[in-house]
Design an enzyme around this catalytic site. Structure first.
Site, PDB file in Angstrom:
ATOM      1  N   GLN A 292       0.674  -1.176  -0.086  1.00 13.92           N
ATOM      2  CA  GLN A 292       0.012   0.058   0.151  1.00 13.92           C
ATOM      3  C   GLN A 292       0.986   1.323  -0.051  1.00 13.92           C
ATOM      4  OE1 GLN A 292      -4.027   0.066   1.866  1.00 13.92           O
ATOM      5  NE2 GLN A 292      -2.991   1.334   3.475  1.00 13.92           N
TER       6      GLN A 292
ATOM      7  N   GLU B 208      -2.977   9.582  -0.617  1.00 15.97           N
ATOM      8  CA  GLU B 208      -2.232  10.214   0.217  1.00 15.97           C
ATOM      9  C   GLU B 208      -1.120  10.973  -0.293  1.00 15.97           C
ATOM     10  OE1 GLU B 208      -0.723   7.155   3.062  1.00 15.97           O
ATOM     11  OE2 GLU B 208      -2.726   6.884   3.989  1.00 15.97           O
TER      12      GLU B 208
ATOM     13  N   GLU C  22       5.169  -1.785   8.024  1.00 16.29           N
ATOM     14  CA  GLU C  22       3.862  -1.744   8.801  1.00 16.29           C
ATOM     15  C   GLU C  22       2.985  -2.879   8.168  1.00 16.29           C
ATOM     16  OE1 GLU C  22       0.185   1.219   8.950  1.00 16.29           O
ATOM     17  OE2 GLU C  22       2.318   1.879   8.443  1.00 16.29           O
TER      18      GLU C  22
ATOM     19  N   ASP D 218       4.484   0.236   4.040  1.00 17.49           N
ATOM     20  CA  ASP D 218       3.165  -0.557   4.994  1.00 17.49           C
ATOM     21  C   ASP D 218       2.691  -1.274   3.910  1.00 17.49           C
ATOM     22  OD1 ASP D 218       0.728  -0.652   5.924  1.00 17.49           O
ATOM     23  OD2 ASP D 218       0.137   1.286   5.486  1.00 17.49           O
TER      24      ASP D 218
ATOM     25  N   LYS E 180      -3.320   5.841  15.680  1.00 18.41           N
ATOM     26  CA  LYS E 180      -4.385   6.628  15.071  1.00 18.41           C
ATOM     27  C   LYS E 180      -5.341   6.898  15.889  1.00 18.41           C
ATOM     28  CE  LYS E 180      -3.521   4.453  10.478  1.00 18.41           C
ATOM     29  NZ  LYS E 180      -4.294   3.429   9.482  1.00 18.41           N
TER      30      LYS E 180
ATOM     31  N   ARG F 220      -4.922   9.196   8.449  1.00 16.96           N
ATOM     32  CA  ARG F 220      -5.647   8.210   7.765  1.00 16.96           C
ATOM     33  C   ARG F 220      -5.716   8.800   6.328  1.00 16.96           C
ATOM     34  NH1 ARG F 220      -8.225   4.426  11.228  1.00 16.96           N
ATOM     35  NH2 ARG F 220      -8.006   3.198   9.304  1.00 16.96           N
TER      36      ARG F 220
ATOM     37  N   ASP G   6      -0.398  -1.941  12.974  1.00 16.84           N
ATOM     38  CA  ASP G   6      -1.444  -0.882  12.906  1.00 16.84           C
ATOM     39  C   ASP G   6      -3.003  -1.680  12.774  1.00 16.84           C
ATOM     40  OD1 ASP G   6      -3.411   0.910  11.830  1.00 16.84           O
ATOM     41  OD2 ASP G   6      -2.982   0.865   9.783  1.00 16.84           O
TER      42      ASP G   6
END
EC number: 4.2.1.11
Length: 424
Positions: free
Chosen positions: A163, A205, A285, A242, A337, A366, A312
């Site tokens: 990701q 992102e 992650e 991640d 988070k 997020r 996470d």
């Protein structure tokens, strides 16, 4: 004078054009705190529940009018008259009012908006910046950013399974230089992708989302861009991943469809170990699925001595999940988070628990964000030393970097950039 006299929630839009909750908490002296709640795309099964309306005639069912109504009704009725500086009491009152283990009745998005807005109002009442109000006089460490410059998985419309591909400028002298280094690599990468005939469109992102199938191809592009920007990979700038592996864990196998691989837990550990051996990767992650505890233990045994292994979806900023991970020897770091657990008090409790267990903490955004920069203050307040807040594009991401620059300036000579201290 720090008594709460009014609480008001409204429906606004996040960076993906989806509704989210924004809350104002107003005190007796006129002070106001405002907070907007983020939302994730790849969400853990054990996260606190975000309340959505489900009315398909509005925002495709994603409206948050019911969550706003909960704030303006039940929550306001319970909290008006309380002292905004009593954060623990405020959060405990909302948890009790909700009455569920996962905040599903009122909605974690409703509860968190009030929790953060109350903290901001209290900080303003005390004439302190939020990082100082929450973290006290010891809050002074500026975090190393994990800058997401190639997006895949649930954050992009491309075949990349992993990701996020991130860079970490550990050699910077301060956060200002860290942002500059990241920006230079980001723009160099854009040129490299364009020269290769690949898309330079960006994902949720702010990272690029090129049509690349191979994880190694993505890493090679990043290494080349670091070097062309004038930096040394593995010395000045390191890499982080991640995987968001829960998203591609199907029927007991890790299905890397972009690469045509179907891996057992043991094979996935070997796959990641090979990447670590060949590239300057210092943090991974969600390398394993949220329920693959045995896989997490095997991964930690294999790589935990030299790589930060961040949970996470595994931990969802939840002290109970974290305690299980500590007991099982799974992972060595927790992603933080605030909307996964739903209150500031519970977030700080989880951060403290992780720290006491020898885990690192990584403050995180997020994929659905707003201009709210609260997590920048919380990263400094907790001295966690690392922050994940996206790429060097999209104002919803840059709001956090810019706030860190402001905080560093305000701290003056007392500011410390975490830098190489994060290396294992």
């Amino acid at each position: 004078m720090s008594t709460i006299i009014d609480i008001h929630a409204r429906e606004i839009l996040d960076s993906r054009g989806n509704p989210t909750v924004e809350v104002d908490v107003i005190l007796e002296d006129g002070t106001m705190g405002r907070a907007a709640v983020p939302s994730g795309a790849s969400t853990g099964a054990y996260e606190a529940v975000e309340r959505r309306d489900g009315d398909k005639t509005r925002y495709m069912g994603k409206g948050v009018l019911e969550a706003c109504a909960a704030v303006n009704g039940e929550i306001a009725d319970a909290l008006v008259g309380l002292d905004a500086t009593e954060q623990v009491d405020i959060d405990a009152s909302m948890i009790e009012l909700d009455g569920t283990a996962n905040k599903s009745r009122l909605g974690a998005n409703a509860i968190l908006g009030v929790s953060l807005a109350a903290a901001k109002a209290a900080a303003d009442y005390c004439t302190q910046p939020l990082y100082r109000y929450v973290g006290g006089t010891s809050a002074r460490v500026l975090p190393v950013p994990m800058m997401n410059i190639i997006n895949g998985g649930e954050h992009a419309d491309n075949p990349i399974d992993i990701q996020e591909f991130m860079i970490m400028p550990v050699a910077a002298d301060n956060i200002r230089d860290a942002v500059r280094m990241g920006s230079e690599v980001f723009h160099t990468l854009k040129k490299e992708l364009s020269a290769a005939g690949l898309s330079t469109g960006i994902g949720d992102e702010g990272g690029f989302a090129p049509n690349i199938n191979s994880t190694r191809d993505a890493l090679d592009f990043i290494l080349k861009s670091i070097e062309k920007a004038g930096y040394k990979p593995g010395e000045e700038i390191y890499l982080a991943l991640d995987c968001a592996a829960t998203e591609y864990f199907k029927n007991g196998k890790y299905e890397l469809s972009g690469e045509g691989k179907s891996l057992t837990s043991e094979e996935n550990v070997a796959y990641l170990a090979a990447l670590v051996a060949d590239y300057p990767i210092i943090s991974i992650e969600d390398a394993m699925s949220e329920d693959d505890w045995d896989g997490w233990k095997a991964l930690t045994d294999a790589l935990g001595h030299k790589v930060q292994l961040v949970g996470d979806d595994l931990f969802v900023t939840n002290p109970e999940r974290l305690a299980t991970g500590i007991e099982r020897g799974s992972a060595n770091s927790m992603l933080v988070k605030v909307n996964q657990i739903g209150t500031l008090t519970e977030t700080l409790k989880a951060v403290d628990m992780a720290h006491r267990a020898g885990f690192t903490n990584v403050m995180s955004h997020r994929s659905g964000e707003t201009e709210d920069a609260t997590i920048a203050d919380l990263a400094v307040a907790t001295n966690c030393g690392q922050i994940k807040t996206g790429s060097l594009a999209r104002s919803d991401r840059l709001a956090k970097y810019n706030q860190l620059i402001r905080i560093e300036e305000a701290l003056g000579e007392t500011a410390e950039y975490a830098g190489r201290s994060i290396l294992r």
